[in-house]
Design a protein around this motif. Structure first.
Motif, PDB file in Angstrom:
ATOM      1  N   TYR A  99       0.836  -1.194   0.000  1.00  0.00           N
ATOM      2  CA  TYR A  99       0.000   0.000   0.000  1.00  0.00           C
ATOM      3  C   TYR A  99       0.874   1.248   0.000  1.00  0.00           C
ATOM      4  O   TYR A  99       1.978   1.250   0.545  1.00  0.00           O
ATOM      5  CB  TYR A  99      -0.872   0.045   1.267  1.00  0.00           C
ATOM      6  CG  TYR A  99      -1.539  -1.264   1.628  1.00  0.00           C
ATOM      7  CD1 TYR A  99      -0.848  -2.248   2.319  1.00  0.00           C
ATOM      8  CD2 TYR A  99      -2.863  -1.510   1.288  1.00  0.00           C
ATOM      9  CE1 TYR A  99      -1.449  -3.452   2.655  1.00  0.00           C
ATOM     10  CE2 TYR A  99      -3.473  -2.712   1.620  1.00  0.00           C
ATOM     11  CZ  TYR A  99      -2.751  -3.679   2.300  1.00  0.00           C
ATOM     12  OH  TYR A  99      -3.354  -4.872   2.630  1.00  0.00           O
ATOM     13  N   TYR A 121       0.234   5.394   1.147  1.00  0.00           N
ATOM     14  CA  TYR A 121      -0.627   6.410   1.730  1.00  0.00           C
ATOM     15  C   TYR A 121       0.102   7.755   1.651  1.00  0.00           C
ATOM     16  O   TYR A 121       1.336   7.803   1.656  1.00  0.00           O
ATOM     17  CB  TYR A 121      -0.927   6.106   3.198  1.00  0.00           C
ATOM     18  CG  TYR A 121      -1.810   4.908   3.430  1.00  0.00           C
ATOM     19  CD1 TYR A 121      -1.281   3.614   3.452  1.00  0.00           C
ATOM     20  CD2 TYR A 121      -3.180   5.053   3.635  1.00  0.00           C
ATOM     21  CE1 TYR A 121      -2.093   2.510   3.671  1.00  0.00           C
ATOM     22  CE2 TYR A 121      -3.996   3.960   3.850  1.00  0.00           C
ATOM     23  CZ  TYR A 121      -3.439   2.689   3.870  1.00  0.00           C
ATOM     24  OH  TYR A 121      -4.249   1.597   4.084  1.00  0.00           O
ATOM     25  N   GLN A 125       0.300  11.707   3.369  1.00  0.00           N
ATOM     26  CA  GLN A 125      -0.083  12.539   4.509  1.00  0.00           C
ATOM     27  C   GLN A 125       0.506  13.929   4.329  1.00  0.00           C
ATOM     28  O   GLN A 125       1.720  14.122   4.351  1.00  0.00           O
ATOM     29  CB  GLN A 125       0.399  11.924   5.819  1.00  0.00           C
ATOM     30  CG  GLN A 125      -0.084  12.680   7.051  1.00  0.00           C
ATOM     31  CD  GLN A 125       0.338  12.007   8.336  1.00  0.00           C
ATOM     32  OE1 GLN A 125       1.420  11.443   8.444  1.00  0.00           O
ATOM     33  NE2 GLN A 125      -0.521  12.076   9.351  1.00  0.00           N
ATOM     34  N   GLN A 145      -4.970  14.210   7.909  1.00  0.00           N
ATOM     35  CA  GLN A 145      -4.965  12.772   8.104  1.00  0.00           C
ATOM     36  C   GLN A 145      -4.298  12.064   6.939  1.00  0.00           C
ATOM     37  O   GLN A 145      -4.206  12.587   5.842  1.00  0.00           O
ATOM     38  CB  GLN A 145      -6.381  12.217   8.318  1.00  0.00           C
ATOM     39  CG  GLN A 145      -7.269  12.258   7.089  1.00  0.00           C
ATOM     40  CD  GLN A 145      -8.206  13.431   7.115  1.00  0.00           C
ATOM     41  OE1 GLN A 145      -7.791  14.564   7.329  1.00  0.00           O
ATOM     42  NE2 GLN A 145      -9.472  13.182   6.905  1.00  0.00           N
ATOM     43  N   MET A 146      -3.846  10.862   7.220  1.00  0.00           N
ATOM     44  CA  MET A 146      -3.249  10.028   6.209  1.00  0.00           C
ATOM     45  C   MET A 146      -4.336   9.555   5.253  1.00  0.00           C
ATOM     46  O   MET A 146      -5.438   9.211   5.673  1.00  0.00           O
ATOM     47  CB  MET A 146      -2.604   8.827   6.893  1.00  0.00           C
ATOM     48  CG  MET A 146      -1.692   8.043   6.019  1.00  0.00           C
ATOM     49  SD  MET A 146      -0.764   6.840   6.955  1.00  0.00           S
ATOM     50  CE  MET A 146      -0.279   7.756   8.358  1.00  0.00           C
ATOM     51  N   PHE A 160      -5.372   7.115   1.802  1.00  0.00           N
ATOM     52  CA  PHE A 160      -5.044   5.970   0.962  1.00  0.00           C
ATOM     53  C   PHE A 160      -4.805   6.414  -0.481  1.00  0.00           C
ATOM     54  O   PHE A 160      -5.543   7.229  -1.034  1.00  0.00           O
ATOM     55  CB  PHE A 160      -6.216   4.980   1.015  1.00  0.00           C
ATOM     56  CG  PHE A 160      -6.151   3.864   0.012  1.00  0.00           C
ATOM     57  CD1 PHE A 160      -6.872   3.931  -1.161  1.00  0.00           C
ATOM     58  CD2 PHE A 160      -5.386   2.741   0.254  1.00  0.00           C
ATOM     59  CE1 PHE A 160      -6.838   2.907  -2.085  1.00  0.00           C
ATOM     60  CE2 PHE A 160      -5.344   1.702  -0.662  1.00  0.00           C
ATOM     61  CZ  PHE A 160      -6.074   1.789  -1.846  1.00  0.00           C
ATOM     62  N   ASN A 183      -3.447   0.214  -3.497  1.00  0.00           N
ATOM     63  CA  ASN A 183      -2.952  -1.058  -2.996  1.00  0.00           C
ATOM     64  C   ASN A 183      -2.589  -1.957  -4.169  1.00  0.00           C
ATOM     65  O   ASN A 183      -3.033  -1.745  -5.308  1.00  0.00           O
ATOM     66  CB  ASN A 183      -3.933  -1.732  -2.025  1.00  0.00           C
ATOM     67  CG  ASN A 183      -5.295  -1.989  -2.621  1.00  0.00           C
ATOM     68  OD1 ASN A 183      -5.466  -2.062  -3.823  1.00  0.00           O
ATOM     69  ND2 ASN A 183      -6.284  -2.112  -1.760  1.00  0.00           N
ATOM     70  N   SER A 191      -7.255   5.382  -5.166  1.00  0.00           N
ATOM     71  CA  SER A 191      -8.152   6.463  -4.807  1.00  0.00           C
ATOM     72  C   SER A 191      -8.052   7.576  -5.850  1.00  0.00           C
ATOM     73  O   SER A 191      -7.204   7.545  -6.746  1.00  0.00           O
ATOM     74  CB  SER A 191      -7.789   7.007  -3.426  1.00  0.00           C
ATOM     75  OG  SER A 191      -6.584   7.756  -3.492  1.00  0.00           O
ATOM     76  N   PHE A 227       3.756   7.200   2.959  1.00  0.00           N
ATOM     77  CA  PHE A 227       3.970   6.008   3.775  1.00  0.00           C
ATOM     78  C   PHE A 227       3.663   4.764   2.956  1.00  0.00           C
ATOM     79  O   PHE A 227       2.616   4.673   2.302  1.00  0.00           O
ATOM     80  CB  PHE A 227       3.078   6.018   5.009  1.00  0.00           C
ATOM     81  CG  PHE A 227       3.451   7.057   6.023  1.00  0.00           C
ATOM     82  CD1 PHE A 227       2.818   8.293   6.042  1.00  0.00           C
ATOM     83  CD2 PHE A 227       4.437   6.800   6.964  1.00  0.00           C
ATOM     84  CE1 PHE A 227       3.160   9.258   6.972  1.00  0.00           C
ATOM     85  CE2 PHE A 227       4.782   7.768   7.901  1.00  0.00           C
ATOM     86  CZ  PHE A 227       4.143   8.991   7.896  1.00  0.00           C
ATOM     87  N   PHE A 234       3.548  -0.327   8.703  1.00  0.00           N
ATOM     88  CA  PHE A 234       3.919   0.897   8.004  1.00  0.00           C
ATOM     89  C   PHE A 234       5.418   1.165   8.101  1.00  0.00           C
ATOM     90  O   PHE A 234       6.056   0.896   9.118  1.00  0.00           O
ATOM     91  CB  PHE A 234       3.167   2.098   8.596  1.00  0.00           C
ATOM     92  CG  PHE A 234       1.741   2.187   8.164  1.00  0.00           C
ATOM     93  CD1 PHE A 234       0.770   1.410   8.773  1.00  0.00           C
ATOM     94  CD2 PHE A 234       1.366   3.038   7.142  1.00  0.00           C
ATOM     95  CE1 PHE A 234      -0.557   1.481   8.377  1.00  0.00           C
ATOM     96  CE2 PHE A 234       0.035   3.124   6.734  1.00  0.00           C
ATOM     97  CZ  PHE A 234      -0.920   2.342   7.344  1.00  0.00           C
ATOM     98  N   GLY A 235       5.951   1.742   7.040  1.00  0.00           N
ATOM     99  CA  GLY A 235       7.312   2.247   7.072  1.00  0.00           C
ATOM    100  C   GLY A 235       7.357   3.617   7.723  1.00  0.00           C
ATOM    101  O   GLY A 235       6.317   4.183   8.064  1.00  0.00           O
ATOM    102  N   PRO A 236       8.550   4.179   7.860  1.00  0.00           N
ATOM    103  CA  PRO A 236       8.711   5.477   8.540  1.00  0.00           C
ATOM    104  C   PRO A 236       8.346   6.667   7.673  1.00  0.00           C
ATOM    105  O   PRO A 236       8.296   7.795   8.162  1.00  0.00           O
ATOM    106  CB  PRO A 236      10.188   5.502   8.897  1.00  0.00           C
ATOM    107  CG  PRO A 236      10.827   4.643   7.853  1.00  0.00           C
ATOM    108  CD  PRO A 236       9.843   3.572   7.535  1.00  0.00           C
TER     109      PRO A 236
END
Lengths: 112, 114
Positions: free
Chosen positions: B33, B35, B37, B42-43, B45, B48, B58, B91, B105-107
């Motif tokens: 996925y 995302y 931000q 907010q984060m 989508f 995927n 999206s 992300f 999730f990654g950083p």
């Protein structure tokens, strides 16, 4: 939007106090995920509550879910400084964890 | 626990250039996925990906965006050309299954488009 129009909220409490954070959502979900995000890091899942559960506990965490009011809460008991983070709730509108929709989150600061 | 890595952590580019964001997902995960931000929001989508294909995207996943994971290497998000509004933290996440399974999730990669 899946969520209400609340902004990123901030809460500051003293160490040892209890705190509750709330989320409300607009559309159907089978599960509410609660994530925490530490500064400079990605979100990490801390508790997940399904639509057939009203309450879920994990250590000092307690999540509730009220599908009739489409709301969820996350409580932390006896907060500690390491609980300082941003807390997000997220839903999966499609019924699977393939498309999470996040709320704006709550910045929780625990004062020593 | 399982870790998702993202490279680079920061990227600054000029508008109109191409950028590729790299994600090293958890080794036995099958679903990937992205995302986005924007600071203070907010984060959201983006997309995927499973079995070499985009499963869902999206409206934020513009025509200038593409994803791929050639031969089990990095899962990448490419933006070509970039626009000012692409500035955000991106992300990457991965999961073993898609039905109420935890997404790791990654950083994040902070992308700044000038």
């Amino acid at each position: 939007s899946q969520w209400g129009e609340e902004n990123l909220q901030a809460l500051s409490i003293q160490e040892g106090e209890d705190v509750t954070m709330n989320c409300s959502y607009k559309t159907y979900t089978t599960v509410v995920h609660w994530y925490r995000q530490d500064s400079g890091r990605g979100p990490a899942l801390i508790i997940l509550i399904r639509s057939n559960e009203r309450e879920k506990r994990s250590g000092r965490l307690r999540a509730t879910l009220d599908t009739s009011s489409q709301s969820s809460s996350l409580s932390i008991t006896a907060a500690q400084c390491e609980d300082t983070a941003v807390y997000f709730c997220a839903t999966d509108e499609t019924g699977g964890a393939d498309r999470l929709t996040f709320g704006k989150g709550t910045q929780l600061i625990i004062q020593p | 626990g399982p870790k998702v890595l993202q490279i680079p952590s920061h990227q600054i580019i000029d508008m109109g250039q191409m950028v590729t964001l790299n994600c090293d997902p958890v080794s036995n995960h099958l679903y990937f996925y992205w995302y986005k931000q924007i600071l203070g929001q907010q984060m959201e989508f983006l997309v995927n990906f499973y079995n070499g294909k985009v499963m869902e995207k999206s409206k934020l996943f513009k025509d200038q965006f593409s994803v791929e994971r050639p031969d089990g290497s990095y899962f990448t998000l490419k933006i070509q050309p970039t626009a000012l509004e692409d500035s955000a933290v991106y992300f990457c996440a991965s999961s073993y299954r898609d039905w109420v399974y935890e997404q790791y999730f990654g950083p994040g990669t902070r992308l700044t488009v000038l």
